[in-house]
Design a protein around this motif. Structure first.
Motif, PDB file in Angstrom:
ATOM      1  N   VAL A  24       0.837  -1.198   0.000  1.00  9.95           N
ATOM      2  CA  VAL A  24       0.000   0.000   0.000  1.00  9.95           C
ATOM      3  C   VAL A  24       0.875   1.252   0.000  1.00  9.95           C
ATOM      4  O   VAL A  24       0.621   2.210  -0.735  1.00  9.95           O
ATOM      5  N   ALA A  25       1.956   1.270   0.804  1.00  8.46           N
ATOM      6  CA  ALA A  25       2.851   2.427   0.857  1.00  8.46           C
ATOM      7  C   ALA A  25       3.539   2.643  -0.489  1.00  8.46           C
ATOM      8  O   ALA A  25       3.650   3.776  -0.962  1.00  8.46           O
ATOM      9  N   ASN A  26       3.989   1.565  -1.112  1.00 12.61           N
ATOM     10  CA  ASN A  26       4.644   1.687  -2.418  1.00 12.61           C
ATOM     11  C   ASN A  26       3.684   2.185  -3.482  1.00 12.61           C
ATOM     12  O   ASN A  26       4.057   2.957  -4.361  1.00 12.61           O
ATOM     13  N   MET A  27       2.434   1.725  -3.421  1.00 14.07           N
ATOM     14  CA  MET A  27       1.445   2.166  -4.402  1.00 14.07           C
ATOM     15  C   MET A  27       1.131   3.644  -4.195  1.00 14.07           C
ATOM     16  O   MET A  27       0.961   4.384  -5.159  1.00 14.07           O
ATOM     17  N   ALA A  28       1.068   4.090  -2.937  1.00 13.23           N
ATOM     18  CA  ALA A  28       0.763   5.489  -2.652  1.00 13.23           C
ATOM     19  C   ALA A  28       1.920   6.393  -3.069  1.00 13.23           C
ATOM     20  O   ALA A  28       1.710   7.512  -3.528  1.00 13.23           O
ATOM     21  N   ALA A  29       3.151   5.917  -2.927  1.00 19.89           N
ATOM     22  CA  ALA A  29       4.323   6.724  -3.258  1.00 19.89           C
ATOM     23  C   ALA A  29       4.637   6.722  -4.755  1.00 19.89           C
ATOM     24  O   ALA A  29       5.339   7.592  -5.230  1.00 19.89           O
TER      25      ALA A  29
ATOM     26  N   GLU B 225      -0.063 -11.035 -19.145  1.00 21.47           N
ATOM     27  CA  GLU B 225       0.767 -11.110 -17.948  1.00 21.47           C
ATOM     28  C   GLU B 225       0.513  -9.939 -17.003  1.00 21.47           C
ATOM     29  O   GLU B 225       0.839 -10.010 -15.838  1.00 21.47           O
ATOM     30  N   LEU B 226      -0.058  -8.854 -17.510  1.00 19.03           N
ATOM     31  CA  LEU B 226      -0.285  -7.688 -16.673  1.00 19.03           C
ATOM     32  C   LEU B 226      -1.691  -7.692 -16.104  1.00 19.03           C
ATOM     33  O   LEU B 226      -2.641  -8.008 -16.805  1.00 19.03           O
ATOM     34  N   PRO B 227      -1.845  -7.341 -14.822  1.00 16.54           N
ATOM     35  CA  PRO B 227      -3.182  -7.253 -14.252  1.00 16.54           C
ATOM     36  C   PRO B 227      -3.919  -6.050 -14.812  1.00 16.54           C
ATOM     37  O   PRO B 227      -3.320  -5.125 -15.351  1.00 16.54           O
ATOM     38  N   ALA B 228      -5.226  -6.053 -14.681  1.00 21.72           N
ATOM     39  CA  ALA B 228      -6.033  -4.927 -15.152  1.00 21.72           C
ATOM     40  C   ALA B 228      -5.673  -3.671 -14.396  1.00 21.72           C
ATOM     41  O   ALA B 228      -5.795  -2.579 -14.901  1.00 21.72           O
ATOM     42  N   ARG B 229      -5.216  -3.795 -13.195  1.00 27.34           N
ATOM     43  CA  ARG B 229      -4.824  -2.651 -12.387  1.00 27.34           C
ATOM     44  C   ARG B 229      -3.395  -2.295 -12.779  1.00 27.34           C
ATOM     45  O   ARG B 229      -2.433  -2.862 -12.271  1.00 27.34           O
TER      46      ARG B 229
ATOM     47  N   LYS C 120      -9.714  -8.500 -12.326  1.00 26.43           N
ATOM     48  CA  LYS C 120     -10.875  -7.949 -11.619  1.00 26.43           C
ATOM     49  C   LYS C 120     -11.487  -8.912 -10.623  1.00 26.43           C
ATOM     50  O   LYS C 120     -12.350  -8.541  -9.848  1.00 26.43           O
ATOM     51  N   SER C 121     -11.064 -10.177 -10.654  1.00 26.84           N
ATOM     52  CA  SER C 121     -11.618 -11.151  -9.723  1.00 26.84           C
ATOM     53  C   SER C 121     -10.511 -12.065  -9.208  1.00 26.84           C
ATOM     54  O   SER C 121      -9.397 -12.070  -9.737  1.00 26.84           O
ATOM     55  N   LEU C 122     -10.836 -12.810  -8.162  1.00 24.07           N
ATOM     56  CA  LEU C 122      -9.901 -13.767  -7.584  1.00 24.07           C
ATOM     57  C   LEU C 122     -10.362 -15.180  -7.901  1.00 24.07           C
ATOM     58  O   LEU C 122     -11.568 -15.449  -7.977  1.00 24.07           O
ATOM     59  N   ILE C 123      -9.417 -16.071  -8.033  1.00 25.56           N
ATOM     60  CA  ILE C 123      -9.700 -17.489  -8.216  1.00 25.56           C
ATOM     61  C   ILE C 123      -9.050 -18.210  -7.044  1.00 25.56           C
ATOM     62  O   ILE C 123      -7.847 -18.062  -6.808  1.00 25.56           O
ATOM     63  N   VAL C 124      -9.852 -18.957  -6.305  1.00 23.41           N
ATOM     64  CA  VAL C 124      -9.367 -19.706  -5.153  1.00 23.41           C
ATOM     65  C   VAL C 124      -9.517 -21.188  -5.484  1.00 23.41           C
ATOM     66  O   VAL C 124     -10.629 -21.678  -5.657  1.00 23.41           O
ATOM     67  N   ASP C 125      -8.393 -21.890  -5.593  1.00 20.90           N
ATOM     68  CA  ASP C 125      -8.434 -23.329  -5.859  1.00 20.90           C
ATOM     69  C   ASP C 125      -8.192 -24.053  -4.546  1.00 20.90           C
ATOM     70  O   ASP C 125      -7.121 -23.938  -3.946  1.00 20.90           O
ATOM     71  N   LEU C 126      -9.206 -24.769  -4.091  1.00 20.47           N
ATOM     72  CA  LEU C 126      -9.154 -25.444  -2.794  1.00 20.47           C
ATOM     73  C   LEU C 126      -8.734 -26.903  -2.898  1.00 20.47           C
ATOM     74  O   LEU C 126      -8.553 -27.557  -1.885  1.00 20.47           O
TER      75      LEU C 126
ATOM     76  N   ILE D  87      -6.685  -2.255  -1.221  1.00 24.84           N
ATOM     77  CA  ILE D  87      -5.806  -2.084  -2.374  1.00 24.84           C
ATOM     78  C   ILE D  87      -6.615  -1.624  -3.586  1.00 24.84           C
ATOM     79  O   ILE D  87      -6.374  -0.571  -4.131  1.00 24.84           O
ATOM     80  N   PHE D  88      -7.576  -2.434  -4.014  1.00 24.72           N
ATOM     81  CA  PHE D  88      -8.542  -2.084  -5.053  1.00 24.72           C
ATOM     82  C   PHE D  88      -9.664  -3.106  -5.009  1.00 24.72           C
ATOM     83  O   PHE D  88      -9.480  -4.204  -4.501  1.00 24.72           O
ATOM     84  N   PRO D  89     -10.845  -2.752  -5.492  1.00 26.64           N
ATOM     85  CA  PRO D  89     -11.982  -3.667  -5.366  1.00 26.64           C
ATOM     86  C   PRO D  89     -11.840  -4.918  -6.243  1.00 26.64           C
ATOM     87  O   PRO D  89     -11.275  -4.867  -7.324  1.00 26.64           O
ATOM     88  N   VAL D  90     -12.349  -5.997  -5.713  1.00 29.07           N
ATOM     89  CA  VAL D  90     -12.432  -7.261  -6.447  1.00 29.07           C
ATOM     90  C   VAL D  90     -13.909  -7.511  -6.688  1.00 29.07           C
ATOM     91  O   VAL D  90     -14.718  -7.434  -5.767  1.00 29.07           O
ATOM     92  N   TYR D  91     -14.264  -7.769  -7.926  1.00 22.65           N
ATOM     93  CA  TYR D  91     -15.671  -7.874  -8.288  1.00 22.65           C
ATOM     94  C   TYR D  91     -16.253  -9.276  -8.112  1.00 22.65           C
ATOM     95  O   TYR D  91     -17.463  -9.426  -8.070  1.00 22.65           O
TER      96      TYR D  91
END
Length: 165
Positions: free
Chosen positions: A24-29, A45-49, A96-102, A133-137
């Motif tokens: 968070v500090a690095n993103m703010a700076a 390879e790059l995230p949407a953010r 924009k979303s997370l994938i959780v593989d259990l 950090i940023f919203p996950v949809y």
């Protein structure tokens, strides 16, 4: 992370907080950069953010995986569950979303309300953590790379909501 005996280990709560604060500090700076794409292709390879580097993305995924592991380790086992492997949390292609593989061992005998409750126990802290950090949809759950309907084909996959609603 590797412990002193060479075994994989989970980061401590303090380490998770420190990593999150660092990100968070690095993103703010970091200076805000506005780019105008010259082509219509975007590297997968790059995230949407665009403000996240791949290293930051990997760090966030590691922190989220640790959070999911802590939750799964503390959950009571449901009837029919096997050996539960460590969950893996990653961003979707579009970021924009997370994938959780259990893993396959997490699949219980019955696909019902108890499973949904357990998945919400995992989803809620992950989305709460990401709000900083940023919203996950969305959070999608996989079980050894497959959705739950692979294991319960008779349950019928819910249809998506009609467009425009």
């Amino acid at each position: 992370m590797i412990d002193r005996f060479g075994r994989p280990s989970r980061p401590s709560t303090f380490a998770i907080i420190a990593i999150t604060a660092s990100i968070v500090a690095n993103m703010a700076a970091a200076p805000m950069v506005f780019a105008v794409p010259t082509t219509n292709t975007v590297s997968s390879e790059l995230p949407a953010r665009s403000s996240l580097t791949l290293a930051q993305r990997d760090e966030i995924e590691e922190v989220l995986t640790g959070i999911a592991q802590d939750i799964v380790s503390n959950q009571e086992r449901m009837d029919g569950q096997g050996i539960i492997s460590s969950p893996v949390v990653r961003f979707s292609e579009d970021g924009k979303s997370l994938i959780v593989d259990l893993g396959k061992g997490y699949v219980p005998k019955i696909n019902g309300g108890e499973l949904e409750d357990r998945l919400r126990e995992i989803e809620t802290p992950l989305t709460f953590h990401m709000e900083k950090i940023f919203p996950v949809y969305r959070v999608d759950f996989l079980f050894d790379g497959k959705d739950i309907y692979h294991y319960f084909p008779g349950d019928g996959r819910p249809s998506p909501p009609p467009s425009g609603s």
